[in-house]
Design an enzyme around this catalytic site. Structure first.
Site, PDB file in Angstrom:
ATOM      1  N   ARG A 373       0.815  -1.215   0.000  1.00 26.21           N
ATOM      2  CA  ARG A 373       0.000   0.000   0.000  1.00 26.21           C
ATOM      3  C   ARG A 373       0.848   1.265   0.000  1.00 26.21           C
ATOM      4  O   ARG A 373       0.322   2.346  -0.156  1.00 26.21           O
ATOM      5  CB  ARG A 373      -0.952  -0.014   1.205  1.00 26.21           C
ATOM      6  CG  ARG A 373      -1.931  -1.185   1.131  1.00 26.21           C
ATOM      7  CD  ARG A 373      -3.053  -1.095   2.147  1.00 26.21           C
ATOM      8  NE  ARG A 373      -3.869  -2.291   2.062  1.00 26.21           N
ATOM      9  CZ  ARG A 373      -3.828  -3.297   2.917  1.00 26.21           C
ATOM     10  NH1 ARG A 373      -3.009  -3.250   3.932  1.00 26.21           N
ATOM     11  NH2 ARG A 373      -4.596  -4.349   2.768  1.00 26.21           N
ATOM     12  N   VAL A 374       2.154   1.121   0.199  1.00 29.00           N
ATOM     13  CA  VAL A 374       3.045   2.272   0.043  1.00 29.00           C
ATOM     14  C   VAL A 374       3.436   2.413  -1.424  1.00 29.00           C
ATOM     15  O   VAL A 374       3.544   3.507  -1.956  1.00 29.00           O
ATOM     16  CB  VAL A 374       4.289   2.121   0.945  1.00 29.00           C
ATOM     17  CG1 VAL A 374       5.305   3.207   0.655  1.00 29.00           C
ATOM     18  CG2 VAL A 374       3.878   2.152   2.409  1.00 29.00           C
TER      19      VAL A 374
END
Length: 534
Positions: A373-374
């Site tokens: 998700r980064v």
């Protein structure tokens, strides 16, 4: 005789002087006693001022030994404390003292290269660890103001992860999969790849066989990784309280470096066993069971642990703590209680699939379910530009591969996409304990994504990659140096890289043609035999 005796007046003066100068050092000590002990949990009466997670000292009336216990349940008339050691020698009526200290462990550089238990005591047969600093094992995570966004990459050396599921310093990335699918191998590879990067690694083994932990330690030592690694081991034979506190102790050891402005990587292998140990403690403490018999606060157990992973602001030194928790699933069930809890807490997951592992695709990363998700924020720009569409292409290839099994004839575009996908899968395969530097990953992925391997047989792709990397290091070192230093794929570097690939392809084709033209060993031997007979 009469002269030697004190007179009444002198006696009175001496007594008054003593009374005036008398100082009593008052010392109040709160002492309780054990009501009962069973399954590692002691019920204690009398310590009304004890606080949660305080360390209590129980003195055995039989042996005289002092055992540490952790106060977990603070009830109206007694305390439920879990014993951090041998509890079989404790009896009803044993004396209990407060220490006034919340559970903490010693920390410091002296721990590097050592194997310790969750209380910080060495278990590797070496000398005692000498350090002056201590940290509480369970502290509040840094707040929003103390953090900055995750933007520095933490390279694992694994092509499939660094290209498609990048991990940044300060991130929490879950490694999830069934048993024997390569979860620990990915974690160990990530530790080995931190050599000469200044990242301190903490490997926390929870509920594993002592033999497995010893094998991991030996692997790390063989690759020179123990110089910057601490191993915290709570083996399967250790009491449940030790398995419960092990991840918190490991985090405290890593946080010491983070707050010093350094970078740390901590691996929890694995948290599902910690949850089981906590469930065992909670049931013995008579806490109400919930789903799958876990207590209601099992989510908080992991959320307060993983929230401590952070990238601190520059004002606080800019240190980071990256967490790689491991969760073991049962028959691929990622929707079970503990897996869904940890998936919702972390910043993405790497899902390892048994079918891929058994078919020889290793690391067995399922691209469809795995995510970071980064994302590209924590990725080298050159890798981002090269591998941008790699993830989507692989996911499409997996879907198309399933349908292609039922199709008798396929159009040319579909066949080309399937062929490209097969070569990409081969390129992403990687042997265990052989992390690849990021600049070598970039040039290898660039070649397969840009159709430079379409003429190479699928079976020859890994041989092509090995030869190509050696060729690039020998004749095109400036390309690798440029990628490592600049981190971007500039026009000049790309032109040199294309030239390198074309040069090597010519060499590779010539070698392949020569190998095909040469007679097979059996044919050559029979030909020599025939000549000798003639």
């Amino acid at each position: 005789m009469a002269d030697s005796q004190l007179r009444a007046g002198e006696l009175k003066g001496v007594l008054l002087a003593q009374i005036e100068n008398y100082e009593e050092a008052l010392q109040a000590e709160e002492v309780g006693e054990v009501l009962e002990v069973k399954d590692g949990v002691a019920r204690i009466y009398g310590l009304t001022k004890a606080v949660a997670s305080e360390m209590l000292e129980i003195t055995s009336s039989e042996t005289g030994e002092v055992v540490v216990a952790l106060a977990l349940n603070l009830e109206e008339d007694n305390i439920g404390a879990v014993v951090m050691g041998e509890w079989a020698g404790l009896r009803e009526g044993d004396r209990v003292r407060r220490t006034g200290r919340v559970l903490d462990v010693p920390v410091g550089d002296a721990y590097l290269g050592r194997v310790v238990d969750p209380l910080g005591a060495p278990v590797d047969g070496g000398s005692p660890v000498e350090t002056t600093e201590r940290r509480q094992i369970d502290v509040v995570a840094p707040g929003i103001v103390k953090r900055q966004p995750v933007k520095e990459p933490l390279q694992t050396g694994i092509k499939a992860i660094d290209a498609m599921i990048p991990i940044g310093r300060g991130q929490r990335e879950l490694i999830i999969g069934d048993r024997q699918t390569g979860k620990t191998a990915i974690a160990v590879d990530a530790i080995i790849n931190q050599k000469d990067t200044g990242v301190v690694c903490v490997y926390c083994a929870v509920g594993q066989r002592a033999g497995n932990v010893a094998a991991v330690v030996e692997t790390l030592r063989r690759h020179g990784a123990m110089d910057y690694t601490i191993v915290v081991a709570a083996n399967a034979s250790d009491p449940a309280p030790m398995q419960y506190i092990a991840p918190y102790s490991a985090t405290a050891l890593a946080e010491h470096f983070m707050w010093k402005g350094r970078h740390a990587l901590v691996i929890y292998d694995d948290l599902s066993k910690q949850a089981q140990a906590y469930r065992q403690l909670s049931l013995v403490l008579r806490r109400p069971p919930g789903r799958e018999a876990y207590p209601g606060d099992v989510f908080y157990l992991h959320s307060r642990l993983l929230e401590r992973a952070a990238k601190l602001s520059d004002q606080l030194g800019g240190g980071s703590l990256t967490a790689l928790p491991v969760i073991e699933t049962q028959a691929g069930d990622v929707s079970a209680y503990i897996p869904t809890n940890v998936i919702s807490i972390t910043d993405g997951q790497i899902y390892l699939e048994p079918d891929l592992f058994n078919s020889g695709v290793r690391p067995a990363v399922n691209v469809g379910i795995s995510v970071s998700r980064v994302g590209g924020a924590a990725q080298v720009k050159a890798m981002k530009s090269v591998a941008g569409r790699l993830r989507l292409d692989l996911a499409q290839f997996r879907a198309m591969e399933t349908f292609a099994q039922f199709a008798s004839d396929l159009d040319a575009a579909t066949q080309q996409q399937l062929a490209r996908g097969q070569r990409t899968v081969e390129m992403l395969k990687q042997p265990q304990y052989r992390p690849v530097p990021v600049e070598q990953q970039i040039i290898a992925i660039y070649a397969v994504v840009n159709a430079h391997l379409d003429d190479v047989d699928v079976a020859q792709v890994r041989a092509w990659e090995r030869g190509f990397l050696e060729f690039a290091q020998a004749g095109y070192g400036d390309v690798l140096t440029g990628l490592r230093q600049e981190g971007r794929l500039t026009d000049d570097i790309e032109a040199r890289l294309k030239d390198c690939i074309e040069q090597y392809n010519e060499t590779f084709r010539a070698e392949a043609d020569a190998a095909r033209a040469a007679p097979a060993p059996a044919q050559a031997a029979s030909a020599r035999t025939a000549e000798a007979g003639a």
